[in-house]
Each structure stands twice: as C-alpha cells, then as structure tokens.
Design a protein around this motif. Structure first.
Motif, PDB file in Angstrom:
ATOM      1  N   LEU A  64       0.825  -1.206   0.000  1.00  0.00           N
ATOM      2  CA  LEU A  64       0.000   0.000   0.000  1.00  0.00           C
ATOM      3  C   LEU A  64       0.861   1.258   0.000  1.00  0.00           C
ATOM      4  CD1 LEU A  64      -2.782  -1.046   2.555  1.00  0.00           C
ATOM      5  CD2 LEU A  64      -2.984  -0.870   0.064  1.00  0.00           C
ATOM      6  N   ASP A  65       1.956   1.196   0.767  1.00  0.00           N
ATOM      7  CA  ASP A  65       2.851   2.345   0.826  1.00  0.00           C
ATOM      8  C   ASP A  65       3.528   2.589  -0.516  1.00  0.00           C
ATOM      9  OD1 ASP A  65       4.707   4.335   1.709  1.00  0.00           O
ATOM     10  OD2 ASP A  65       4.460   3.550   3.728  1.00  0.00           O
ATOM     11  N   GLY A  66       3.660   1.525  -1.306  1.00  0.00           N
ATOM     12  CA  GLY A  66       4.307   1.673  -2.604  1.00  0.00           C
ATOM     13  C   GLY A  66       3.395   2.218  -3.686  1.00  0.00           C
ATOM     14  N   ILE A  67       2.073   2.082  -3.505  1.00  0.00           N
ATOM     15  CA  ILE A  67       1.157   2.514  -4.562  1.00  0.00           C
ATOM     16  C   ILE A  67       0.531   3.875  -4.292  1.00  0.00           C
ATOM     17  CG2 ILE A  67       0.594   0.124  -5.146  1.00  0.00           C
ATOM     18  CD1 ILE A  67      -2.129   0.554  -3.795  1.00  0.00           C
ATOM     19  N   ASP A  68       0.643   4.382  -3.038  1.00  0.00           N
ATOM     20  CA  ASP A  68      -0.037   5.643  -2.753  1.00  0.00           C
ATOM     21  C   ASP A  68       0.537   6.796  -3.568  1.00  0.00           C
ATOM     22  OD1 ASP A  68       2.352   5.775  -1.421  1.00  0.00           O
ATOM     23  OD2 ASP A  68       1.518   6.296   0.531  1.00  0.00           O
ATOM     24  N   GLY A  69       1.871   6.835  -3.704  1.00  0.00           N
ATOM     25  CA  GLY A  69       2.489   7.887  -4.497  1.00  0.00           C
ATOM     26  C   GLY A  69       2.118   7.783  -5.966  1.00  0.00           C
ATOM     27  N   ARG A  70       2.119   6.552  -6.492  1.00  0.00           N
ATOM     28  CA  ARG A  70       1.745   6.357  -7.891  1.00  0.00           C
ATOM     29  C   ARG A  70       0.285   6.733  -8.120  1.00  0.00           C
ATOM     30  NH1 ARG A  70       5.523   2.752  -6.501  1.00  0.00           N
ATOM     31  NH2 ARG A  70       7.209   2.299  -7.980  1.00  0.00           N
ATOM     32  N   LEU A  71      -0.568   6.408  -7.144  1.00  0.00           N
ATOM     33  CA  LEU A  71      -1.979   6.774  -7.249  1.00  0.00           C
ATOM     34  C   LEU A  71      -2.140   8.294  -7.257  1.00  0.00           C
ATOM     35  CD1 LEU A  71      -4.946   5.837  -7.240  1.00  0.00           C
ATOM     36  CD2 LEU A  71      -4.860   5.880  -4.737  1.00  0.00           C
ATOM     37  N   ALA A  72      -1.356   8.968  -6.414  1.00  0.00           N
ATOM     38  CA  ALA A  72      -1.430  10.435  -6.366  1.00  0.00           C
ATOM     39  C   ALA A  72      -1.013  11.050  -7.696  1.00  0.00           C
ATOM     40  CB  ALA A  72      -0.549  10.962  -5.233  1.00  0.00           C
ATOM     41  N   ARG A  73       0.060  10.508  -8.288  1.00  0.00           N
ATOM     42  CA  ARG A  73       0.503  11.047  -9.573  1.00  0.00           C
ATOM     43  C   ARG A  73      -0.495  10.739 -10.683  1.00  0.00           C
ATOM     44  NH1 ARG A  73       5.429   9.451  -7.206  1.00  0.00           N
ATOM     45  NH2 ARG A  73       5.297   7.367  -8.113  1.00  0.00           N
ATOM     46  N   MET A  74      -1.096   9.561 -10.625  1.00  0.00           N
ATOM     47  CA  MET A  74      -2.055   9.184 -11.645  1.00  0.00           C
ATOM     48  C   MET A  74      -3.304  10.074 -11.581  1.00  0.00           C
ATOM     49  SD  MET A  74      -3.806   5.448 -12.292  1.00  0.00           S
ATOM     50  CE  MET A  74      -4.723   5.513 -10.738  1.00  0.00           C
ATOM     51  N   LEU A  75      -3.731  10.402 -10.359  1.00  0.00           N
ATOM     52  CA  LEU A  75      -4.911  11.242 -10.172  1.00  0.00           C
ATOM     53  C   LEU A  75      -4.574  12.729 -10.178  1.00  0.00           C
ATOM     54  CD1 LEU A  75      -6.695   9.251  -7.299  1.00  0.00           C
ATOM     55  CD2 LEU A  75      -7.239   9.235  -9.737  1.00  0.00           C
ATOM     56  N   LYS A  76      -3.275  13.038 -10.372  1.00  0.00           N
ATOM     57  CA  LYS A  76      -2.804  14.427 -10.286  1.00  0.00           C
ATOM     58  C   LYS A  76      -3.216  15.046  -8.953  1.00  0.00           C
ATOM     59  CE  LYS A  76      -2.875  15.093 -15.301  1.00  0.00           C
ATOM     60  NZ  LYS A  76      -3.377  15.892 -16.445  1.00  0.00           N
ATOM     61  N   ALA A  77      -2.952  14.278  -7.903  1.00  0.00           N
ATOM     62  CA  ALA A  77      -3.372  14.684  -6.558  1.00  0.00           C
ATOM     63  C   ALA A  77      -2.183  14.790  -5.617  1.00  0.00           C
ATOM     64  CB  ALA A  77      -4.393  13.677  -6.009  1.00  0.00           C
ATOM     65  N   THR A  78      -0.992  15.067  -6.155  1.00  0.00           N
ATOM     66  CA  THR A  78       0.175  15.221  -5.293  1.00  0.00           C
ATOM     67  C   THR A  78       0.061  16.509  -4.480  1.00  0.00           C
ATOM     68  OG1 THR A  78       1.355  16.310  -7.103  1.00  0.00           O
ATOM     69  CG2 THR A  78       1.679  13.945  -6.850  1.00  0.00           C
ATOM     70  N   SER A  79       0.571  16.459  -3.258  1.00  0.00           N
ATOM     71  CA  SER A  79       0.524  17.629  -2.380  1.00  0.00           C
ATOM     72  C   SER A  79       1.655  17.537  -1.365  1.00  0.00           C
ATOM     73  CB  SER A  79      -0.823  17.712  -1.656  1.00  0.00           C
ATOM     74  OG  SER A  79      -0.984  16.607  -0.782  1.00  0.00           O
ATOM     75  N   LYS A  80       2.017  18.652  -0.769  1.00  0.00           N
ATOM     76  CA  LYS A  80       3.038  18.655   0.271  1.00  0.00           C
ATOM     77  C   LYS A  80       2.572  17.859   1.485  1.00  0.00           C
ATOM     78  CE  LYS A  80       5.234  23.050  -0.943  1.00  0.00           C
ATOM     79  NZ  LYS A  80       5.588  24.414  -0.471  1.00  0.00           N
ATOM     80  N   PHE A  81       1.289  17.966   1.807  1.00  0.00           N
ATOM     81  CA  PHE A  81       0.739  17.195   2.932  1.00  0.00           C
ATOM     82  C   PHE A  81       0.888  15.701   2.673  1.00  0.00           C
ATOM     83  CE2 PHE A  81      -2.742  14.876   4.941  1.00  0.00           C
ATOM     84  CZ  PHE A  81      -2.614  15.274   6.274  1.00  0.00           C
ATOM     85  N   GLY A  82       0.543  15.265   1.452  1.00  0.00           N
ATOM     86  CA  GLY A  82       0.653  13.852   1.105  1.00  0.00           C
ATOM     87  C   GLY A  82       2.088  13.367   1.148  1.00  0.00           C
ATOM     88  N   ALA A  83       3.020  14.221   0.706  1.00  0.00           N
ATOM     89  CA  ALA A  83       4.436  13.845   0.726  1.00  0.00           C
ATOM     90  C   ALA A  83       4.924  13.647   2.151  1.00  0.00           C
ATOM     91  CB  ALA A  83       5.264  14.917   0.024  1.00  0.00           C
ATOM     92  N   GLN A  84       4.495  14.520   3.070  1.00  0.00           N
ATOM     93  CA  GLN A  84       4.899  14.382   4.468  1.00  0.00           C
ATOM     94  C   GLN A  84       4.278  13.136   5.095  1.00  0.00           C
ATOM     95  OE1 GLN A  84       7.184  16.230   5.969  1.00  0.00           O
ATOM     96  NE2 GLN A  84       7.428  17.411   4.082  1.00  0.00           N
ATOM     97  N   MET A  85       3.011  12.882   4.778  1.00  0.00           N
ATOM     98  CA  MET A  85       2.347  11.675   5.289  1.00  0.00           C
ATOM     99  C   MET A  85       3.048  10.422   4.793  1.00  0.00           C
ATOM    100  SD  MET A  85      -0.338  11.731   7.315  1.00  0.00           S
ATOM    101  CE  MET A  85      -1.196  10.237   6.840  1.00  0.00           C
ATOM    102  N   ASP A  86       3.438  10.441   3.528  1.00  0.00           N
ATOM    103  CA  ASP A  86       4.089   9.274   2.941  1.00  0.00           C
ATOM    104  C   ASP A  86       5.438   9.005   3.613  1.00  0.00           C
ATOM    105  OD1 ASP A  86       4.117   7.175   0.928  1.00  0.00           O
ATOM    106  OD2 ASP A  86       5.717   8.307  -0.019  1.00  0.00           O
ATOM    107  N   SER A  87       6.174  10.064   3.920  1.00  0.00           N
ATOM    108  CA  SER A  87       7.468   9.892   4.587  1.00  0.00           C
ATOM    109  C   SER A  87       7.287   9.292   5.977  1.00  0.00           C
ATOM    110  CB  SER A  87       8.191  11.241   4.684  1.00  0.00           C
ATOM    111  OG  SER A  87       8.549  11.713   3.406  1.00  0.00           O
TER     112      SER A  87
END
Length: 271
Positions: A64-87
């Motif tokens: 799940l941790d490996g696909i969340d970033g790809r999902l964000a890029r696919m949906l064009k939903a990247t954000s600074k908040f998401g990047a911090q959560m992912d880290s």
C-alpha cells in the motif's frame, strides 16, 4: 487577501481552515493511512504470536505504501501534505514494523544484541529515507544516475530483513533458538548497512518493454503473483536470494555505465 490565502477562511476556534478538498486529493492519503494501520497491526499480531498474519500485514503495508504515491501522480493529486504523510508512513512500514515483528519472533532471544540489531535497522531505514528525499531534489545529478538507487531501497530492506521468518514458515526444521537469534541479528545489521551504503542498485525506472514482449512480461508478472499466493514463503525466500545475487551485477553495470559516460566512479559510490 493575497493569493496564498484564497484556500483558507477564518475559524472560530483559531487558525485557518481549508474550505474544500477534491475527493481525488483524499484517496492517496487514505491509502497511506491504511498502510500505517496495516503496519501497526502487524506489530500487534507479532506480539500475540500470530507471526504469519503479522508478516502478511507488514507486506501489505509495504504494498500500500508503494502505490499511494503512484496513485497520487495518476490522479494528479500530489501535495506537500501527502508527501509528508508518505514519509512518516515509510518509517513505520519499512523500518519500525519489520524490526519489531522480527524482534518479537526471534531477535529477543539474543538479548541486548538482538534489540541493538532491531534499533540499527530502524535507524538505518530512517536515514535511508531521509537521504532519498534529499537526493530527489538534486538537480545536478547526471540523468543516467537517476536509474540507480543509492543503497538498497527501504521497501526491499523490509522484505529482506524478514528472511528468518520466511525460512521458519517453510517448516524446514529451523527453530527460533538463541544461536539462530544471533545469526539473525547479524543478518539484520547487514541489511541495515546495505540500506545506508552507497551501493548503486538498479531501479528499473527507465526500462521500456518492446511491444512484442508485453504479453510475455504480463504473463510472467501474473505467474509470480500466483506463486506468491500459492507458495508465499518459498516465493519470498527465492525472491530474497535472487535480489541479493542481483546486487553485485547492479554494481558492475553501474561501473560500466560510468566508464561509458566518461565519468570517474569513486570507491564510495560502489560500496
């Protein structure tokens, strides 16, 4: 108000409040939270001596941790908040959860050395992730070097370090004894050093599949998934062995590529 404040409005309880967030922005963060829940649940199952499901939960967290970033890029939903959560999720799922599951299963039988090994792995994973975030912003790096990770990536480290559990689940007569705990502690420290090393590990990000080979590749991936479902511990053990054997070839390929590019490779970049 200036443009940076258009997304916020005053709130009676103090501090700004975000007005609206599209659902597509929420989905990747939801996957990240589910990954954290899976990783922490793996720790719980480990301390309840339910080690097989604990390992499954840790591997699920890694997936799940490996696909969340790809999902964000696919949906064009990247954000600074998401990047911090992912880290934050990465350090839990790739560092804390595997180390504690392995400690509860075996490393605790080695006493303090086992705990030190678990700590070193978790710290190494955190340092590896921090270095990855820093290098991701490095614009001076030659383009071809971006095809290689610096050190073993954290997800791979999480899968590697749980090898003692895979071997035990194979029912080969291996038992969680004190001598086995010391061997596993040494292996855990080795994986920790692989994480923070400057070993060039091929990432495969730029691999392009010829059109006539797409179907065989898809079939191969499906076969691997089926083997993972039918024979999980054999498949994971073989995967760990294959990955470790792959590392020297990755170093050799990096050195050859550097020579073709006319660049001198310092020893620290290949070891």
């Amino acid at each position: 108000m200036g443009a940076p404040f258009k997304k916020f409005e005053a709130h009676a309880s103090g501090g700004p409040r975000i007005r609206e967030i599209p659902m597509r922005m929420v989905l990747p963060n939801l996957v990240t939270v589910l990954a954290i829940c899976a990783g922490l649940s793996g720790i719980r199952f480990a301390f309840e001596n339910r080690f097989e499901i604990a390992v499954v939960m840790v591997l699920l967290a890694a997936f799940l941790d490996g696909i969340d970033g790809r999902l964000a890029r696919m949906l064009k939903a990247t954000s600074k908040f998401g990047a911090q959560m992912d880290s934050l999720a990465d350090i839990v799922n790739f560092g804390v959860a595997p180390a504690l599951v392995l400690y509860a299963f075996l490393l605790d039988r080695a006493g303090s050395p086992g705990w030190i090994a678990a700590l070193l792995f978790t710290i190494a994973c955190g340092m590896r992730l921090a270095r990855f975030n820093v290098l991701a912003d490095d614009t001076d790096q030659p383009a071809w070097q971006t095809e290689y990770f610096v050190g073993v990536p954290a997800p791979a480290g999480a899968v590697l370090v749980m090898l003692p559990l895979y071997l035990y689940f194979l029912r080969l007569g291996l038992e969680p004894t004190r001598p086995a705990a010391f061997i596993a502690s040494g292996f855990t420290v080795l994986v920790a050093f692989l994480l923070v090393s400057r070993l060039p590990v091929y990432s495969g990000k730029s691999v392009k599949i010829p059109g006539d080979r797409v179907l065989p590749v898809i079939l191969g991936v499906v076969l691997y998934i089926l083997l993972l479902m039918a024979y999980p511990w054999y498949t994971l053990t073989a995967s760990v062995a294959g990955y470790l054997l792959f590392l020297p070839f990755s170093v050799r390929a990096y050195s050859k590529r550097a020579m073709r590019e006319g660049e001198k490779v310092p020893p620290s970049d290949i070891g």
